[in-house]
Design an enzyme around this catalytic site. Sequence first.
Site, PDB file in Angstrom:
ATOM      1  N   MET A   1      12.666  24.625   3.468  1.00  0.00           N
ATOM      2  CA  MET A   1      11.868  23.842   2.523  1.00  0.00           C
ATOM      3  C   MET A   1      12.751  22.985   1.609  1.00  0.00           C
ATOM      4  O   MET A   1      12.449  21.828   1.351  1.00  0.00           O
ATOM      5  CB  MET A   1      10.986  24.760   1.671  1.00  0.00           C
ATOM      6  CG  MET A   1      10.076  23.976   0.744  1.00  0.00           C
ATOM      7  SD  MET A   1       9.133  25.005  -0.387  1.00  0.00           S
ATOM      8  CE  MET A   1       7.931  25.719   0.710  1.00  0.00           C
TER       9      MET A   1
ATOM     10  N   ARG B   1     -10.517  -0.435  14.930  1.00  0.00           N
ATOM     11  CA  ARG B   1     -10.245   0.338  13.731  1.00  0.00           C
ATOM     12  C   ARG B   1     -11.071  -0.179  12.561  1.00  0.00           C
ATOM     13  O   ARG B   1     -11.815   0.557  11.943  1.00  0.00           O
ATOM     14  CB  ARG B   1      -8.743   0.290  13.408  1.00  0.00           C
ATOM     15  CG  ARG B   1      -8.365   1.175  12.247  1.00  0.00           C
ATOM     16  CD  ARG B   1      -6.867   1.231  12.001  1.00  0.00           C
ATOM     17  NE  ARG B   1      -6.314  -0.022  11.497  1.00  0.00           N
ATOM     18  CZ  ARG B   1      -5.116  -0.124  10.926  1.00  0.00           C
ATOM     19  NH1 ARG B   1      -4.347   0.941  10.799  1.00  0.00           N
ATOM     20  NH2 ARG B   1      -4.668  -1.289  10.506  1.00  0.00           N
TER      21      ARG B   1
ATOM     22  N   TYR C   1      16.517  29.992   9.443  1.00  0.00           N
ATOM     23  CA  TYR C   1      15.326  30.742   9.851  1.00  0.00           C
ATOM     24  C   TYR C   1      15.249  30.894  11.362  1.00  0.00           C
ATOM     25  O   TYR C   1      15.446  29.923  12.101  1.00  0.00           O
ATOM     26  CB  TYR C   1      14.062  30.025   9.370  1.00  0.00           C
ATOM     27  CG  TYR C   1      13.780  30.224   7.906  1.00  0.00           C
ATOM     28  CD1 TYR C   1      13.485  31.494   7.413  1.00  0.00           C
ATOM     29  CD2 TYR C   1      13.792  29.152   7.022  1.00  0.00           C
ATOM     30  CE1 TYR C   1      13.215  31.681   6.072  1.00  0.00           C
ATOM     31  CE2 TYR C   1      13.521  29.331   5.673  1.00  0.00           C
ATOM     32  CZ  TYR C   1      13.233  30.605   5.206  1.00  0.00           C
ATOM     33  OH  TYR C   1      12.973  30.781   3.888  1.00  0.00           O
TER      34      TYR C   1
ATOM     35  N   LYS D   1       0.835  -1.201   0.000  1.00  0.00           N
ATOM     36  CA  LYS D   1       0.000   0.000   0.000  1.00  0.00           C
ATOM     37  C   LYS D   1       0.872   1.254   0.000  1.00  0.00           C
ATOM     38  O   LYS D   1       2.089   1.174   0.259  1.00  0.00           O
ATOM     39  CB  LYS D   1      -0.917  -0.018   1.236  1.00  0.00           C
ATOM     40  CG  LYS D   1      -0.164  -0.011   2.564  1.00  0.00           C
ATOM     41  CD  LYS D   1      -1.092  -0.336   3.735  1.00  0.00           C
ATOM     42  CE  LYS D   1      -0.342  -0.304   5.052  1.00  0.00           C
ATOM     43  NZ  LYS D   1      -1.195  -0.771   6.179  1.00  0.00           N
TER      44      LYS D   1
HETATM   45  C1  LIG Z   1      -0.380  -1.742   6.837  1.00  0.00           C
HETATM   46  C2  LIG Z   1      -0.956  -3.041   7.206  1.00  0.00           C
HETATM   47  C3  LIG Z   1      -0.146  -4.191   7.234  1.00  0.00           C
HETATM   48  C4  LIG Z   1       1.349  -4.111   7.110  1.00  0.00           C
HETATM   49  O1  LIG Z   1       1.834  -3.587   8.312  1.00  0.00           O
HETATM   50  P1  LIG Z   1       3.395  -3.461   8.628  1.00  0.00           P
HETATM   51  O2  LIG Z   1       3.449  -3.072  10.040  1.00  0.00           O
HETATM   52  O3  LIG Z   1       3.891  -2.397   7.716  1.00  0.00           O
HETATM   53  O4  LIG Z   1       4.020  -4.771   8.340  1.00  0.00           O
HETATM   54  C5  LIG Z   1      -0.750  -5.412   7.453  1.00  0.00           C
HETATM   55  N1  LIG Z   1      -2.092  -5.501   7.666  1.00  0.00           N
HETATM   56  C6  LIG Z   1      -2.882  -4.415   7.691  1.00  0.00           C
HETATM   57  C7  LIG Z   1      -4.323  -4.587   7.953  1.00  0.00           C
HETATM   58  C8  LIG Z   1      -2.350  -3.150   7.477  1.00  0.00           C
HETATM   59  O5  LIG Z   1      -3.134  -2.073   7.526  1.00  0.00           O
END
Ligand SMILES: *Cc1c(COP(=O)(O)O)cnc(C)c1O
Length: 383
Positions: free
Chosen positions: A316, A146, A268, A47
């Site tokens: 930046m 979640r 800055y 992802k």
């Molecule tokens: C992002 C995610 C993972 C991978 O998690 P890592 O800690 O990066 O290995 C696995 N399962 C779900 C549901 C996630 O949201």
Amino acid sequence: MMSACPDPLWPSYRAGARLTVDLDAIASNYRYLQTLASGASCAAVVKADAYGLGIERVAPVLENAGATDFFVAHVDEGIRLRSVVSEKARITVLHGPRPGASGDCVRYGLRPVLNSLEQIALWRDEGSRTGALPEAALQVDSGMSRFGLSDADLETLQADKGLVDGLKVGLVMSHLACADTPDHPANQAQKDRLLQMSARLPSAPLSLSASSGIFLGTDYHLDVVRPGAALYGIAPNRTGPNPLSPVVRLQAHVLQIREILPGEGVGYGLTYRPDRVRRIATVAVGYADGFSRHGAGQGCAWFEDIRLPILGRVSMDSLIVDISDVPEGKLGPDMMVDLIGPRRSVDEVAEAAGTIGYEVLTSLGHRFHREYVGNQENPSRGD
Ligand SMILES: *Cc1c(COP(=O)(O)O)cnc(C)c1O
């Protein structure tokens, strides 16, 4: 191909910095995790553009290393992934079907995670529209609050068999909230809850652990593990040395060098004023590149084996480091220093900025010259 190249037209001279992604290290991390979880099958989470590293380059390498199961967050990410992996690859969309996008799951061969009764209903509707319903995964909320079905949802499903009948459930999953803290009692509790909750659902392979969970031991591997961060070299916990290979290196060009006198101000707000003469260098990475302003205080760059503390605020497009410890004449304009590299891990950069390696990686911008090294079977240009 990708060896060090002194050509002044080398693309990193046109950009300010070079981000090197080691594809062999990603493949070797995948194999390491698959071996560690050898009783389970090891999926790969790609992802967020493979945690910022480039899904088009990273996913085929993972597939070559043996991954057949991929996870993304969004339908869009799944569609993008579909075009870079083989037809055999299974792509699971963690956020599941959404109104207006469930047809795309079917069209692009994406397996959605059904996280709620609403998503189950949406997916069933999709089935009645298209005739046959492809496989889905189900998520249960084992304690993180979640995503996933609650106990009350499971009761609803048990009371009305029609709701799950006909669903092809290919995976039942949940996610650990505290896996990076091995002795946290929530780990065991969540595992027990997943086992209890899954017993009320159609039988399917089970999955609980992402990167950190894999290191909790074989009890936590179940049928499928889902690492993301560990593939990209992030440490799974703080209990010992990181067993994973580092994947990224960030090197930035020195733009200018000057000497400052006691009492002169730097950057800055003039927040840094030395008490003795200092030699300083302005370096071509800033917060617009994803290098957090919060990382300045504890932060540093490295030149060979010399630590270069960051002085004052991050701008930046640049930041300023103290190079007084570098023998005069050794580090000149246009040479490079490491911001992430052999002496400074992603996790250390994160810690200095009060965040986690995940955020550092996924924040890395696209202004760098990106160079992909390794993966000799599929060589291609780095730019
Ligand atoms: C992002 C995610 C993972 C991978 O998690 P890592 O800690 O990066 O290995 C696995 N399962 C779900 C549901 C996630 O949201």
